[in-house]
Motif scaffolding. Structure first.
Motif, short mmCIF file in Angstrom:
data_model
loop_
_atom_site.label_atom_id
_atom_site.label_comp_id
_atom_site.label_asym_id
_atom_site.label_seq_id
_atom_site.Cartn_x
_atom_site.Cartn_y
_atom_site.Cartn_z
N ARG A 136 0.84 -1.21 0.00
CA ARG A 136 0.00 0.00 0.00
C ARG A 136 0.87 1.25 0.00
NH1 ARG A 136 -1.96 3.66 3.64
NH2 ARG A 136 -0.62 2.76 5.25
N GLU A 137 1.90 1.26 0.83
CA GLU A 137 2.76 2.43 0.92
C GLU A 137 3.50 2.68 -0.40
OE1 GLU A 137 2.77 4.62 3.09
OE2 GLU A 137 2.46 3.83 5.11
N GLN A 138 3.91 1.62 -1.08
CA GLN A 138 4.58 1.79 -2.37
C GLN A 138 3.65 2.38 -3.42
OE1 GLN A 138 7.14 -1.69 -3.57
NE2 GLN A 138 6.54 -2.46 -1.55
N ILE A 139 2.38 1.95 -3.40
CA ILE A 139 1.39 2.52 -4.33
C ILE A 139 1.16 3.98 -4.01
CG2 ILE A 139 -1.04 2.44 -5.01
CD1 ILE A 139 -0.88 -0.62 -4.56
N ASN A 140 1.04 4.31 -2.73
CA ASN A 140 0.81 5.71 -2.35
C ASN A 140 1.98 6.60 -2.75
OD1 ASN A 140 -1.71 5.27 -1.32
ND2 ASN A 140 -1.09 5.24 0.83
N ALA A 141 3.20 6.08 -2.66
CA ALA A 141 4.35 6.87 -3.08
C ALA A 141 4.27 7.22 -4.56
CB ALA A 141 5.64 6.09 -2.78
N GLN A 142 3.83 6.27 -5.37
CA GLN A 142 3.69 6.54 -6.80
C GLN A 142 2.55 7.52 -7.07
OE1 GLN A 142 4.38 3.48 -9.77
NE2 GLN A 142 4.71 1.95 -8.14
N ILE A 143 1.44 7.38 -6.33
CA ILE A 143 0.32 8.30 -6.51
C ILE A 143 0.75 9.72 -6.14
CG2 ILE A 143 -1.94 8.96 -5.57
CD1 ILE A 143 -2.59 5.96 -5.40
N ARG A 144 1.45 9.86 -5.02
CA ARG A 144 1.86 11.19 -4.57
C ARG A 144 2.90 11.82 -5.49
NH1 ARG A 144 1.94 8.58 0.90
NH2 ARG A 144 0.05 9.28 1.99
N SER A 145 3.55 11.01 -6.31
CA SER A 145 4.56 11.54 -7.23
C SER A 145 3.96 12.42 -8.31
CB SER A 145 5.33 10.39 -7.88
OG SER A 145 4.52 9.72 -8.86
N GLY A 146 2.65 12.30 -8.51
CA GLY A 146 1.99 13.10 -9.54
C GLY A 146 2.03 12.51 -10.92
N LYS A 147 2.49 11.25 -11.05
CA LYS A 147 2.62 10.63 -12.36
C LYS A 147 1.50 9.64 -12.69
CE LYS A 147 7.65 11.13 -12.34
NZ LYS A 147 8.96 10.42 -12.41
N VAL A 148 0.50 9.56 -11.80
CA VAL A 148 -0.61 8.62 -12.02
C VAL A 148 -1.90 9.36 -12.36
CG1 VAL A 148 -1.92 6.71 -11.01
CG2 VAL A 148 0.48 7.05 -10.37
N PHE A 149 -2.18 10.45 -11.66
CA PHE A 149 -3.41 11.22 -11.82
C PHE A 149 -3.08 12.69 -12.06
CE2 PHE A 149 -4.36 7.86 -8.58
CZ PHE A 149 -5.18 7.07 -9.37
N ASP A 150 -4.08 13.46 -12.50
CA ASP A 150 -3.90 14.90 -12.65
C ASP A 150 -3.68 15.57 -11.30
OD1 ASP A 150 -4.40 14.74 -15.43
OD2 ASP A 150 -6.56 14.78 -15.06
N GLU A 151 -4.47 15.14 -10.32
CA GLU A 151 -4.39 15.69 -8.98
C GLU A 151 -4.53 14.55 -7.97
OE1 GLU A 151 -3.67 18.76 -8.63
OE2 GLU A 151 -4.34 19.74 -10.48
N VAL A 152 -4.15 14.81 -6.73
CA VAL A 152 -4.18 13.79 -5.69
C VAL A 152 -4.98 14.31 -4.50
CG1 VAL A 152 -2.81 12.42 -4.06
CG2 VAL A 152 -1.96 12.84 -6.38
N VAL A 153 -5.85 13.45 -3.96
CA VAL A 153 -6.49 13.71 -2.68
C VAL A 153 -5.95 12.67 -1.71
CG1 VAL A 153 -8.54 12.35 -3.38
CG2 VAL A 153 -8.67 13.88 -1.39
N ASP A 154 -5.37 13.13 -0.61
CA ASP A 154 -4.63 12.24 0.28
C ASP A 154 -5.53 11.71 1.38
OD1 ASP A 154 -2.66 10.86 1.64
OD2 ASP A 154 -1.15 12.43 1.32
#
Length: 435
Positions: A366-384
């Motif tokens: 889960r933490e590895q997925i969140n790191a990629q999401i927070r990188s900004g390379k998966v979605f336009d924007e992130v809600v944490d």
């Protein structure tokens, strides 16, 4: 002027008139948000003034109802209670027969405002009979859906609606959404246009057949579709109180200054995964990837998408422990939304310390997925959501944002915290050009 020449001139003038008229018609009616051509020619209840169709409520068809696989619910009036997110001057509904191998014939359908919250009695003067192609009945083939003709009815913001259907004949499996967190009702016989709720003596925690309600709005700019799992489904929110995190989001969009005017469409299915379907055919609990077109891209007026998925890929057996595979699935959904010009906000995966499926190894995924999401390379924007639901002092002190005994599912307070963590400006505009 010779007679033949006169006829030629008249014919030419007539052709010009036809061409001009056609150009005017296309210019006025060519927008996707405009009313369909059949409705215009029928002189239906569609308003003539400016506006557009937007989704005000929807749910995802999740499976075939287990105890209604043969006869279905023939001879029963089903009164679904649903809540609008934005209002409008007219409405139409979508009925779905995704999980039956037999055609579904609805011979009578109606729409009304509820006289009181979660009540089967219709408000005075609001009962409307629904038609389908100007007919009072509709037959929906297996695996398909049907949209009603529009009816004139003022739908307020945040109002309980009563959508009633009657099927006199056996229809096979009933397409339903099992975790409605809302009480609906049933009555024996055709009680579709009963304004009183006295005949509706059987209560139900499900939504059946109904998968969407659209309104004709002059104010709403479109809708935001939220695709997710049980956290979006809101299965630990207070039943009948509309306290899913998407309900709190709809409230913010209605009340906060400068917020975009958007309907909110909850496409959560409990237990849903990014990559894997359920086991039956057609698949119950279809994966986020397989249902993305059905539940997001094809919904009315969708301008932005929120994706809250991935935790069940990790937790459910067989466990998906490769974070890159889950992230790749999330990226594919983002790409599909971008192809339609939709902006995508992605949620980090929430903590599940205390859940019976918790292990440090799975939490590391889960933490590895969140790191990629927070990188900004998966979605336009992130809600944490991960951050929103963490206790600032210790992971052992998660109340009151978590429901007791299961740290995967928030309480009402947790759902509110999730909605508050979303930057409403992220729902404005169009898709990013490139990630």
């Amino acid at each position: 002027m010779p007679r033949r020449t006169g006829y030629t001139v008249l014919a030419a003038l007539a052709a010009v008139v036809i061409l001009v008229s056609t150009a005017i018609f296309v210019g006025l009616g060519g927008d996707k948000g405009d009313m369909d051509t059949d409705a215009r020619t029928r002189g239906s209840a569609d308003p003539a003034s400016s506006g557009s169709w937007v989704g005000t409520w929807s749910t995802s068809a999740a499976a075939a109802e287990p105890r209604a696989t043969l006869r279905g619910l023939s001879g029963m009036s089903i009164r679904n209670v649903v809540r609008s997110s934005v209002g409008g001057s007219s409405a139409r509904i979508q009925l779905s027969n995704f999980y039956s191998a037999r055609p579904l014939t609805i011979t009578h359908a109606s729409l009304a405002l509820a006289a009181a919250p979660s009540n089967p009695t219709a408000a005075t003067g609001t009962m409307r009979r629904l038609t389908f192609g100007n007919r009072s009945w509709v037959t929906i083939p297996p695996g398909k859906a049907a949209t009603s003709d529009p009816v004139r009815l003022t739908i307020p913001d945040a109002a309980d609606l009563l959508v009633t259907t009657y099927a006199p004949q056996a229809s096979g499996s009933v397409t339903y959404h099992p975790h409605a967190r809302q009480t609906s009702y049933m009555a024996r016989g055709d009680r579709t246009e009963d304004t009183a709720g006295a005949a509706y003596t059987e209560q139900s925690p499900y939504w059946r057949y109904l998968t969407g309600v659209d309104v004709w709005s002059k104010e709403a700019q479109g809708s935001v579709a939220v695709i997710g799992d049980s956290i979006t489904d809101g299965i630990t929110s207070t039943a009948g109180a509309n306290r899913r995190w998407t309900d709190f989001l709809a409230e913010r969009l209605r009340t906060e200054p400068g917020a975009p005017r958007l309907g909110v469409l909850n496409q959560g299915i409990s237990g849903n995964r990014v990559l894997s379907d359920g086991t039956q055919y057609p698949p119950n609990n279809p994966s986020g990837l397989s249902r993305f077109n059905r539940d997001v891209l094809s919904r009315t007026g969708v301008k932005a998408v929120v994706i809250e998925l991935g935790i069940n890929d990790i937790l459910r057996i067989p466990h998906q422990t490769d974070p890159n595979k889950i992230v790749a699935g999330l990226k594919r959904m983002t790409e599909q939304a971008h192809a339609r010009g939709m902006r995508v906000v992605g949620a980090t995966l929430t903590p599940f310390y205390g859940h019976r499926g918790y292990t440090p190894r799975l939490d590391a995924v889960r933490e590895q997925i969140n790191a990629q999401i927070r990188s900004g390379k998966v979605f336009d924007e992130v809600v944490d959501f991960d951050k929103a639901l963490r206790d600032p002092i210790s992971p052992l002190r998660l109340r009151p944002v978590y429901d007791s005994g299961d740290h995967l599912h928030p309480s009402d307070a947790g759902y509110r915290a999730m909605a508050q963590s979303l930057n409403l400006d992220h729902l404005k505009g169009t898709a990013a050009a490139e990630l």
